[in-house]
Design a protein around this motif. Structure first.
Motif, short mmCIF file in Angstrom:
data_model
loop_
_atom_site.label_atom_id
_atom_site.label_comp_id
_atom_site.label_asym_id
_atom_site.label_seq_id
_atom_site.Cartn_x
_atom_site.Cartn_y
_atom_site.Cartn_z
N LEU A 282 0.82 -1.21 0.00
CA LEU A 282 0.00 0.00 0.00
C LEU A 282 0.86 1.27 0.00
CD1 LEU A 282 -3.05 0.20 0.11
CD2 LEU A 282 -2.90 0.52 2.55
N ILE A 285 2.52 1.73 -3.39
CA ILE A 285 1.58 2.21 -4.41
C ILE A 285 1.27 3.68 -4.20
CG2 ILE A 285 -0.83 2.01 -5.15
CD1 ILE A 285 -0.42 -1.05 -4.66
N GLN A 390 1.06 -4.43 -5.53
CA GLN A 390 -0.38 -4.53 -5.33
C GLN A 390 -0.82 -5.99 -5.14
OE1 GLN A 390 -2.31 -2.62 -8.64
NE2 GLN A 390 -3.63 -1.55 -7.23
N THR A 406 -9.41 -4.14 -1.33
CA THR A 406 -9.49 -3.41 -2.60
C THR A 406 -10.00 -2.00 -2.37
OG1 THR A 406 -11.67 -4.38 -3.04
CG2 THR A 406 -9.80 -5.47 -4.04
N MET A 409 -7.07 0.04 -0.93
CA MET A 409 -6.05 0.28 -1.95
C MET A 409 -6.50 1.33 -2.96
SD MET A 409 -3.82 -2.88 -3.33
CE MET A 409 -2.56 -3.20 -2.12
N ASN A 410 -7.74 1.18 -3.45
CA ASN A 410 -8.25 2.13 -4.44
C ASN A 410 -8.45 3.52 -3.86
OD1 ASN A 410 -8.71 0.74 -7.09
ND2 ASN A 410 -9.74 -0.68 -5.74
N GLN A 413 -5.07 5.19 -3.60
CA GLN A 413 -4.58 5.59 -4.93
C GLN A 413 -5.16 6.93 -5.34
OE1 GLN A 413 -4.95 2.83 -8.13
NE2 GLN A 413 -3.69 1.29 -7.17
#
Length: 493
Positions: A282, A285, A390, A406, A409-410, A413
């Motif tokens: 994480l 990213i 990821q 998810t 993470m999204n 981002q």
């Protein structure tokens, strides 16, 4: 829940994987392409729509803001609504937004269209990840996530290039007219082939969590975006609105986190952070998106304003790297399946660090050839970091955590994009102001250009610092061993 996951795994072979992937990836690509497609068009749009730089910035800020608010809720939505319901809803929003944007006569209507588009993208992104985690066994997941990587990296990277080509020959409305048929194809394909693959647990909806999440992520995205957007006029970070929204954002996130950890059925299960590779993935990213999106904003700006090339040329300069990045993502996925993440990530970050170091010396006399070469290497490096970090992170989570993992993470981002671009633009503006305050004739074109160059170099130094931090963290990456919790999903080979 786990029994359901075992059943899911056994049914893997019955999924029509290709059409499902096609529908998801095509709509995801066009959705994310829309995130950056307007970057090149912002300067001409200011004249055409008769608005200033701070206002035009809202076409990007508004989009990011909706993503920042909706994506955190997606983990809960995935447990409440079927795959088909979410997919259809997301495509209807995307199609409506694209159609409204294509015919938009004014800035206000274009902004509404961008919000509708963002709702579609926000619903689709987590659904895409979750679907791949369910329909692919763990040993094939790298290659599948590589295809998602192709979409998540290549779509925003190709936005400026493709829209530069469109703007050279047609009006800005065509950026949206060209996107529309692809959304319609995706919707038809999804309606025909997409099964319901998620386990609906329908957890209790906690209104306070939704409010705190909205204030938290929304406040941070808005605060950073406003500070960056107002950077041109100086006092971005000291503006009372920016300070207030950032404070509200941070406090709300703190309360949100405490509440999630205390709840039996949290909206976003933060216990995913107990898995160390998920957390390291994480962070990598987060840093990677900040570096990529800030340099993708700064570079076209410098090419157009500092080196006086057209929007089309600026887009074309970035095209080879973007194409290669998209092409390499599935390749990196297969390498990940074979060799694991560690060396891919370390080498990728080393490449990015060297490139950003060379970018800090950019001047108006730097050749386009050198910029294209550096951009190609940067995109190769990024393709080596994103997908392995990821996939390795998500692989460590038990199936119950997929919707939450998810969503986390999204969300990060999207937030990282807003923070990265805002800080980069602010550093650019501050560097420019500082340079011009030290010269006798700040209005002269030579000094203006030198000031702008100085600001851009400072922005790249910021990205370089991020790369070095990422490089240090990458030394701790380990390949996830598939433990007992995931033994049901087929062994790693």
């Amino acid at each position: 829940m786990k029994a359901g996951s075992v059943k899911d795994q056994q049914e893997t072979k019955q999924y029509k994987v290709f059409p499902i992937l096609f529908a998801m990836l095509l709509s995801g690509f066009i959705g994310l392409f829309g995130e950056t497609a307007l970057n090149v068009a912002l300067t001409p749009l200011m004249g055409l729509l008769e608005v200033g730089p701070t206002t035009i910035q809202w076409l990007t800020t508004g989009y990011l803001l909706v993503l920042g608010i909706l994506v955190p809720v997606s983990g809960m939505l995935l447990q409440w609504f079927s795959t088909r319901q979410l997919f259809t809803t997301s495509l209807i929003f995307s199609i409506a937004g694209t159609l409204v944007a294509a015919i938009a006569p004014s800035f206000e209507i274009l902004l509404v269209a961008r919000v509708l588009q963002a709702v579609g993208t926000a619903l689709l992104l987590p659904l895409m990840f979750n679907t791949i985690l369910v329909i692919f066994p763990i040993e094939k997941r790298g290659a599948a996530m590589g295809l998602i990587g192709l979409v998540i990296m290549f779509a925003p990277a190709s936005g400026p290039s493709i829209s530069g080509l469109i703007l050279a020959n047609l009006s800005w409305h065509w950026i949206f007219w060209i996107s529309l048929p692809f959304f319609i194809i995706s919707l038809v394909c999804g309606l025909l082939f997409l099964p319901n693959i998620s386990n609906l647990t329908k957890p209790k909806i906690d209104v306070l969590s939704i409010v705190l999440s909205t204030l938290g992520f929304g406040g941070i995205v808005y605060g950073f975006s406003s500070a960056g957007g107002h950077g041109e006029s100086g006092g971005g970070w000291t503006s009372p609105i920016v300070v207030a929204t950032l404070v509200i954002g941070v406090l709300s996130l703190l309360l949100f986190s405490i509440r999630q950890l205390r709840m039996k059925q949290p909206m976003m299960d933060l216990r995913a952070f107990k898995y160390p590779m998920f957390t390291i993935g994480l962070i990598l990213i987060f840093l990677c998106m900040m570096m990529m999106l800030s340099s993708m904003l700064i570079l076209p700006m410098y090419l157009q304003q500092g080196m006086a090339v057209t929007a089309l040329t600026a887009g074309l300069v970035l095209l080879p790297g973007s194409l290669l990045n998209g092409f390499l993502s599935p390749v990196m996925g297969r390498l990940f399946d074979k060799f694991g993440p560690k060396w891919l990530v370390i080498i990728g970050l080393a490449i990015v660090t060297v490139v950003l170091f060379l970018y800090t010396g950019i001047t108006p006399t730097t050749t386009l050839g050198k910029i294209i070469t550096l951009h190609i290497f940067m995109m190769i490096g990024i393709s080596m970091i994103m997908m392995p970090a990821q996939t390795n992170g998500l692989n460590q989570l038990p199936p119950d955590f997929y919707p939450h993992g998810t969503a986390i993470m999204n969300t990060l981002q999207q937030v990282s994009g807003a923070i990265g671009t805002a800080v980069a633009v602010s550093i650019l503006s501050a560097g420019q102001t500082r340079f011009l305050s030290g010269v006798t004739d700040p209005e002269s074109p030579e000094n203006q250009l030198a000031g702008f160059t100085s600001g851009v170099q400072n922005a790249f130094i910021f990205a370089l610092v991020l790369a070095v931090i990422g490089l240090i963290i990458s030394l701790f990456v380990k390949r996830v061993k598939v433990g007992a919790q995931q033994g049901q999903q087929g062994p790693m080979h």
